[in-house]
Design a protein around this motif. Sequence first.
Motif, PDB file in Angstrom:
ATOM      1  N   LEU A 110       0.828  -1.211   0.000  1.00  0.00           N
ATOM      2  CA  LEU A 110       0.000   0.000   0.000  1.00  0.00           C
ATOM      3  C   LEU A 110       0.864   1.265   0.000  1.00  0.00           C
ATOM      4  O   LEU A 110       0.543   2.242  -0.682  1.00  0.00           O
ATOM      5  CB  LEU A 110      -0.948   0.005   1.198  1.00  0.00           C
ATOM      6  CG  LEU A 110      -2.108  -0.979   1.128  1.00  0.00           C
ATOM      7  CD1 LEU A 110      -2.933  -0.944   2.419  1.00  0.00           C
ATOM      8  CD2 LEU A 110      -3.005  -0.669  -0.064  1.00  0.00           C
ATOM      9  N   GLU A 111       1.944   1.247   0.757  1.00  0.00           N
ATOM     10  CA  GLU A 111       2.858   2.398   0.778  1.00  0.00           C
ATOM     11  C   GLU A 111       3.452   2.633  -0.610  1.00  0.00           C
ATOM     12  O   GLU A 111       3.531   3.769  -1.078  1.00  0.00           O
ATOM     13  CB  GLU A 111       3.979   2.174   1.794  1.00  0.00           C
ATOM     14  CG  GLU A 111       3.545   2.252   3.235  1.00  0.00           C
ATOM     15  CD  GLU A 111       4.652   1.868   4.208  1.00  0.00           C
ATOM     16  OE1 GLU A 111       5.810   1.641   3.776  1.00  0.00           O
ATOM     17  OE2 GLU A 111       4.364   1.773   5.414  1.00  0.00           O
ATOM     18  N   GLU A 112       3.862   1.547  -1.273  1.00  0.00           N
ATOM     19  CA  GLU A 112       4.436   1.684  -2.610  1.00  0.00           C
ATOM     20  C   GLU A 112       3.394   2.170  -3.611  1.00  0.00           C
ATOM     21  O   GLU A 112       3.695   3.010  -4.470  1.00  0.00           O
ATOM     22  CB  GLU A 112       5.027   0.348  -3.075  1.00  0.00           C
ATOM     23  CG  GLU A 112       6.320  -0.018  -2.382  1.00  0.00           C
ATOM     24  CD  GLU A 112       6.943  -1.296  -2.925  1.00  0.00           C
ATOM     25  OE1 GLU A 112       6.746  -1.599  -4.122  1.00  0.00           O
ATOM     26  OE2 GLU A 112       7.627  -1.980  -2.163  1.00  0.00           O
ATOM     27  N   LEU A 150       3.586   5.603  -5.766  1.00  0.00           N
ATOM     28  CA  LEU A 150       3.488   5.592  -7.226  1.00  0.00           C
ATOM     29  C   LEU A 150       2.325   6.457  -7.715  1.00  0.00           C
ATOM     30  O   LEU A 150       2.435   7.120  -8.753  1.00  0.00           O
ATOM     31  CB  LEU A 150       3.328   4.155  -7.734  1.00  0.00           C
ATOM     32  CG  LEU A 150       4.578   3.282  -7.625  1.00  0.00           C
ATOM     33  CD1 LEU A 150       4.237   1.838  -7.974  1.00  0.00           C
ATOM     34  CD2 LEU A 150       5.689   3.807  -8.511  1.00  0.00           C
ATOM     35  N   GLN A 151       1.232   6.494  -6.975  1.00  0.00           N
ATOM     36  CA  GLN A 151       0.110   7.354  -7.355  1.00  0.00           C
ATOM     37  C   GLN A 151       0.494   8.831  -7.249  1.00  0.00           C
ATOM     38  O   GLN A 151       0.113   9.638  -8.097  1.00  0.00           O
ATOM     39  CB  GLN A 151      -1.117   7.058  -6.486  1.00  0.00           C
ATOM     40  CG  GLN A 151      -1.787   5.751  -6.830  1.00  0.00           C
ATOM     41  CD  GLN A 151      -2.899   5.378  -5.854  1.00  0.00           C
ATOM     42  OE1 GLN A 151      -2.933   5.857  -4.718  1.00  0.00           O
ATOM     43  NE2 GLN A 151      -3.792   4.503  -6.300  1.00  0.00           N
ATOM     44  N   GLN A 202       2.185  13.846 -10.159  1.00  0.00           N
ATOM     45  CA  GLN A 202       3.221  14.833 -10.474  1.00  0.00           C
ATOM     46  C   GLN A 202       3.583  14.785 -11.950  1.00  0.00           C
ATOM     47  O   GLN A 202       3.736  15.818 -12.599  1.00  0.00           O
ATOM     48  CB  GLN A 202       4.469  14.586  -9.627  1.00  0.00           C
ATOM     49  CG  GLN A 202       4.299  14.903  -8.167  1.00  0.00           C
ATOM     50  CD  GLN A 202       5.528  14.491  -7.356  1.00  0.00           C
ATOM     51  OE1 GLN A 202       6.366  13.716  -7.818  1.00  0.00           O
ATOM     52  NE2 GLN A 202       5.622  14.996  -6.137  1.00  0.00           N
ATOM     53  N   LEU A 203       3.709  13.579 -12.497  1.00  0.00           N
ATOM     54  CA  LEU A 203       4.059  13.444 -13.909  1.00  0.00           C
ATOM     55  C   LEU A 203       2.933  13.956 -14.806  1.00  0.00           C
ATOM     56  O   LEU A 203       3.198  14.569 -15.849  1.00  0.00           O
ATOM     57  CB  LEU A 203       4.394  11.990 -14.244  1.00  0.00           C
ATOM     58  CG  LEU A 203       5.707  11.468 -13.659  1.00  0.00           C
ATOM     59  CD1 LEU A 203       5.832   9.965 -13.900  1.00  0.00           C
ATOM     60  CD2 LEU A 203       6.894  12.209 -14.243  1.00  0.00           C
ATOM     61  N   MET A 204       1.701  13.744 -14.408  1.00  0.00           N
ATOM     62  CA  MET A 204       0.576  14.246 -15.198  1.00  0.00           C
ATOM     63  C   MET A 204       0.553  15.784 -15.188  1.00  0.00           C
ATOM     64  O   MET A 204       0.296  16.415 -16.214  1.00  0.00           O
ATOM     65  CB  MET A 204      -0.738  13.672 -14.687  1.00  0.00           C
ATOM     66  CG  MET A 204      -0.875  12.181 -14.986  1.00  0.00           C
ATOM     67  SD  MET A 204      -2.402  11.461 -14.398  1.00  0.00           S
ATOM     68  CE  MET A 204      -3.516  12.053 -15.656  1.00  0.00           C
TER      69      MET A 204
END
Length: 158
Positions: A85-87, A91-92, A97-99
């Motif tokens: 869940l932390e990972e 990643l979300q 940020q990338l979006m």
Amino acid sequence: MQQLIEKHKLHPDNLGKMDQPCLELQLEYNTCTILRKEIEEQTLELRKIKGEELHGMDIEELHKLEKDLQVGLSRVIETKGEKFLEEITALQQKEAQLMEENQRLKQMENLFSVQTHVLEQGQSSESITHICSLSDPPQDNDSSETSLKLGLPLPNRI
């Protein structure tokens, strides 16, 4: 003086005292024996947990071992789930940020294509500035203002 010490050591009452180990050594020996026994017990317990020394156990002991292993396994599964869940959360956040970065770059690309189109049309730099101010400027994370001027300013046509 040396002779007196030798006679004292050879006296029958003192001979028995010389052979007895001192109290400190006896305590250390006892401690060592206790620790050795504890290590043997812990090693046997570890072998049982690994499933190597099960032949001497009765049904009740095997059942207790199975229950202990199930409790431990459930803790491992729970911890692993938390790590997943932390990972996923990390990643979300990175995806968001990338979006945002992708959107900002698209806005910059649109602005650049408008400026290029205006320059190809041969319009003045004032009209480019006017068009740029009408378009939606990209939002930067920092508060500094930047501008982009391509080429030399064109002479005003009368």
